[in-house]
Write an enzyme that holds these catalytic residues in place. Structure first.
Site, PDB file in Angstrom:
ATOM      1  N   SER A  42       0.931  -1.258   0.102  1.00  0.00           N
ATOM      2  CA  SER A  42       0.185   0.180  -0.025  1.00  0.00           C
ATOM      3  C   SER A  42       1.303   0.840  -0.426  1.00  0.00           C
ATOM      4  O   SER A  42       0.569   2.504  -0.184  1.00  0.00           O
ATOM      5  CB  SER A  42      -1.357   0.392   1.570  1.00  0.00           C
ATOM      6  OG  SER A  42      -0.018  -0.173   2.334  1.00  0.00           O
ATOM      7  N   LYS A  82       1.029   4.883   6.588  1.00  0.00           N
ATOM      8  CA  LYS A  82       0.407   5.383   6.081  1.00  0.00           C
ATOM      9  C   LYS A  82       0.989   6.588   5.355  1.00  0.00           C
ATOM     10  O   LYS A  82       1.465   7.325   6.938  1.00  0.00           O
ATOM     11  CB  LYS A  82      -1.197   5.599   6.490  1.00  0.00           C
ATOM     12  CG  LYS A  82      -2.164   4.580   5.885  1.00  0.00           C
ATOM     13  CD  LYS A  82      -2.194   3.538   5.046  1.00  0.00           C
ATOM     14  CE  LYS A  82      -2.615   2.466   5.041  1.00  0.00           C
ATOM     15  NZ  LYS A  82      -2.381   1.229   3.857  1.00  0.00           N
TER      16      LYS A  82
END
Length: 182
Positions: A42, A82
């Site tokens: 990701s 993230k």
């Protein structure tokens, strides 16, 4: 008798030194820095699967900034890595595959490679969404590989400040790819 006593003193001295070293390492790891293993894609191309990064922790509650790469503790003790896109007071929205923060188009140079690949495939890398206002003590986060990232857009929701474990600072493994994170 004297050599036996010296041996005990030396053994005790070694044990004491080892215990002090272990205690210092545990304190550093608990309060200052800890390693983290990237699992998944990701954050590609910024971070690759199985890379190890050094995460800086804060002794006091820290406010993070847009662009910081952070480790987040999820609901089930899962950990996520993230990038912070929006902070308290920001208005975040994506229109026509372009990120806007407070109605200003945001240049995301770390997405250039992914944008080129998705454009060639005819896909949108960001996925459009309506404007969201970020409340106090919360963050809006996204992965750099927007096509596959579970983040504030689609599963994680807004991230509370106390869910942030720390900020990624350096990639330290593999050793051939040591680098500072931007």
């Amino acid at each position: 008798m004297i050599p036996d006593r010296n041996m005990k003193n030396e053994t005790f001295s070694w044990l004491k030194s080892i215990l002090i070293i272990v205690a210092v390492i545990m304190l550093i790891r608990t309060f200052l820095f800890t390693p983290y293993k990237v699992e998944g894609v990701s954050m590609e191309p910024t971070l690759r699967n199985q890379e190890r990064i050094l995460v800086s922790k804060s002794l006091v509650e820290k406010k993070y900034n847009r662009g910081d790469i952070v480790i987040i503790k999820g609901d089930n003790s899962e950990m996520f890595i993230k990038r912070i896109i929006g902070v308290a007071g920001d208005k975040i929205e994506v229109k026509n595959n372009i990120l806007y923060i407070n109605d200003v188009q945001k240049k995301e140079r770390y997405l250039d490679k992914n944008r080129q690949e998705t454009h060639e495939e005819g896909e949108k890398s960001n996925g459009d969404f309506e404007a969201i206002l970020i409340p106090e003590n919360e963050y809006f986060v996204m992965g750099d590989n927007r096509l596959v990232s579970m983040d504030s857009r689609n599963g994680l929701g807004l991230i509370k400040q106390d869910q942030v474990i720390g900020q990624g600072k350096y990639v330290f493994y593999p050793f051939t790819d040591l680098r500072k994170l931007d």
